[in-house]
Design a protein around this motif. Sequence first.
Motif, PDB file in Angstrom:
ATOM      1  N   ASP A 124       0.870  -1.139  -0.047  1.00  0.00           N
ATOM      2  CA  ASP A 124      -0.307   0.087  -0.148  1.00  0.00           C
ATOM      3  C   ASP A 124       0.998   1.235  -0.122  1.00  0.00           C
ATOM      4  OD1 ASP A 124       0.860  -0.699   2.693  1.00  0.00           O
ATOM      5  OD2 ASP A 124      -0.591   0.866   3.439  1.00  0.00           O
ATOM      6  N   LYS A 125       0.351   2.406  -0.209  1.00  0.00           N
ATOM      7  CA  LYS A 125       0.900   3.549  -0.371  1.00  0.00           C
ATOM      8  C   LYS A 125       1.846   3.895   1.022  1.00  0.00           C
ATOM      9  CE  LYS A 125      -1.339   7.496  -0.360  1.00  0.00           C
ATOM     10  NZ  LYS A 125      -2.596   8.106  -0.852  1.00  0.00           N
ATOM     11  N   HIS A 126       1.050   3.749   1.965  1.00  0.00           N
ATOM     12  CA  HIS A 126       1.847   4.290   3.298  1.00  0.00           C
ATOM     13  C   HIS A 126       2.703   2.874   3.883  1.00  0.00           C
ATOM     14  CE1 HIS A 126      -1.066   7.551   3.212  1.00  0.00           C
ATOM     15  NE2 HIS A 126      -2.046   6.619   3.165  1.00  0.00           N
ATOM     16  N   ARG A 127       2.899   2.159   3.085  1.00  0.00           N
ATOM     17  CA  ARG A 127       3.717   0.756   3.554  1.00  0.00           C
ATOM     18  C   ARG A 127       3.285   0.464   5.079  1.00  0.00           C
ATOM     19  NH1 ARG A 127       9.657   2.683   2.741  1.00  0.00           N
ATOM     20  NH2 ARG A 127       9.925   0.755   1.712  1.00  0.00           N
ATOM     21  N   THR A 128       2.451   0.157   5.100  1.00  0.00           N
ATOM     22  CA  THR A 128       1.653  -0.183   6.411  1.00  0.00           C
ATOM     23  C   THR A 128       2.148  -1.476   6.985  1.00  0.00           C
ATOM     24  OG1 THR A 128      -0.343   0.838   5.801  1.00  0.00           O
ATOM     25  CG2 THR A 128      -0.438  -0.196   7.946  1.00  0.00           C
ATOM     26  N   VAL A 129       2.525  -1.593   8.082  1.00  0.00           N
ATOM     27  CA  VAL A 129       3.173  -2.864   8.833  1.00  0.00           C
ATOM     28  C   VAL A 129       2.474  -3.478   9.938  1.00  0.00           C
ATOM     29  CG1 VAL A 129       5.498  -2.771   7.657  1.00  0.00           C
ATOM     30  CG2 VAL A 129       4.842  -1.698   9.994  1.00  0.00           C
ATOM     31  N   ASP A 130       1.336  -2.499  10.298  1.00  0.00           N
ATOM     32  CA  ASP A 130       0.845  -2.812  11.503  1.00  0.00           C
ATOM     33  C   ASP A 130      -0.517  -2.476  11.571  1.00  0.00           C
ATOM     34  OD1 ASP A 130       1.389   0.004  11.387  1.00  0.00           O
ATOM     35  OD2 ASP A 130       1.224   0.101  13.317  1.00  0.00           O
ATOM     36  N   ASP A 131      -1.370  -2.714  12.452  1.00  0.00           N
ATOM     37  CA  ASP A 131      -3.103  -2.626  12.478  1.00  0.00           C
ATOM     38  C   ASP A 131      -3.414  -2.973  13.768  1.00  0.00           C
ATOM     39  OD1 ASP A 131      -5.330  -1.991  11.477  1.00  0.00           O
ATOM     40  OD2 ASP A 131      -5.139  -3.533   9.679  1.00  0.00           O
ATOM     41  N   ARG A 132      -4.708  -2.484  13.993  1.00  0.00           N
ATOM     42  CA  ARG A 132      -5.343  -2.466  15.221  1.00  0.00           C
ATOM     43  C   ARG A 132      -5.446  -4.024  15.597  1.00  0.00           C
ATOM     44  NH1 ARG A 132      -8.129   1.786  13.326  1.00  0.00           N
ATOM     45  NH2 ARG A 132      -9.916   0.502  12.927  1.00  0.00           N
ATOM     46  N   PRO A 133      -5.802  -4.342  16.987  1.00  0.00           N
ATOM     47  CA  PRO A 133      -5.934  -5.564  17.260  1.00  0.00           C
ATOM     48  C   PRO A 133      -7.515  -6.002  17.338  1.00  0.00           C
ATOM     49  CG  PRO A 133      -5.452  -4.368  19.274  1.00  0.00           C
ATOM     50  CD  PRO A 133      -5.442  -3.611  18.151  1.00  0.00           C
ATOM     51  N   PHE A 134      -7.499  -7.510  16.910  1.00  0.00           N
ATOM     52  CA  PHE A 134      -9.089  -7.721  16.729  1.00  0.00           C
ATOM     53  C   PHE A 134      -9.485  -7.910  18.379  1.00  0.00           C
ATOM     54  CE2 PHE A 134      -8.387  -9.876  12.283  1.00  0.00           C
ATOM     55  CZ  PHE A 134      -9.802  -9.123  11.898  1.00  0.00           C
ATOM     56  N   GLY A 135     -10.681  -7.700  18.484  1.00  0.00           N
ATOM     57  CA  GLY A 135     -11.151  -7.745  19.866  1.00  0.00           C
ATOM     58  C   GLY A 135     -10.812  -6.538  20.824  1.00  0.00           C
ATOM     59  N   GLY A 136     -10.208  -5.453  20.230  1.00  0.00           N
ATOM     60  CA  GLY A 136      -9.933  -4.245  20.923  1.00  0.00           C
ATOM     61  C   GLY A 136      -8.651  -4.448  21.830  1.00  0.00           C
ATOM     62  N   GLY A 137      -8.257  -3.617  22.504  1.00  0.00           N
ATOM     63  CA  GLY A 137      -7.293  -3.355  23.435  1.00  0.00           C
ATOM     64  C   GLY A 137      -6.256  -2.368  22.998  1.00  0.00           C
TER      65      GLY A 137
END
Length: 271
Positions: A44-57
């Motif tokens: 992707d354009k932002h070179r994303t390596v991370d994301d929010r956790p499923f289930g919250g937290g």
Amino acid sequence: MRADIVTIFPDFFRGPLDHGITRRAAEMGLVKIAVHDLRQFTHDKHRTVDDRPFGGGEGMVLKPEPIFECLEVLGLASHAERLSGAVKESVILLSPQGERFTQKMAAELSGLDRLVLICGRYEGVDERVADFLGDREISIGDYVLSGGELAAAVIIEAVTRLLPGAVGNEASTRQESFTAQRGGGEVTENAPDSTCGSGGLLDYPHYTRPAEFRGMAVPEVLINGNHQEIRSWRRAQALKKTLRNRPDLLEGVELSPEDKKLVERMKRSAQ
Ligand code: SAM
């Protein structure tokens, strides 16, 4: 040996591995260290390596896709082949939840041809990396770092110095703290060092010139040239230091009757 480091901060490794024995081992061709930037395996354009956790937290989690893609281009044997021991390769996920790194583990890893170290960041790494890609999770101690980069550097340094030829005097790596092998090298009356292997204890104290510095003198026994006395003194000092700083290590060490008497005496005098 080849070591591949997978990280979102490749520049981190400019420096720590470019000195001393690690550098020398690389120059001698004993180890080849390659650093891989996870962002190069994003799409992707932002070179994303991370994301929010499923289930919250709290926090963010490193995504699995770039890590899997990065390892795919490294040309490793399959996960199953690695786990079966059919190949001398290991994929290690650095994690505070891993098995604690020890000198014994460093020695095991030094027998491999290939080591891949995956450095986590943020809240950690998507668990599918540990479950389906990593062969083992390793922690360098019971504390939490911000990322796995320092841990990877620690492991590479500890492993590299055990590669045959990396340290000028190989006997010295057999005599260090935590090293189970006692002695190492030839045992002769005239070789005080060769009989002082730690045998799993902490190392004995070392001194160098000047013999007296600001009123602090080197223990007389080390200067008098009596190798038998030097050996006994070093063994006693190693026992004393281990008893004081790491009594847990004494459980796994083979103690001679003489050692046992010494330890009992030390325990009594400490009461
Ligand atoms: N949420 C995780 C936990 O509580 O166990 C801590 C994640 S830590 C902030 C981020 C990354 O640093 C980890 O994924 C791991 O790669 C690395 N890390 C932190 N402490 C470590 C340790 N003691 N040994 C090895 N790696 C460590």
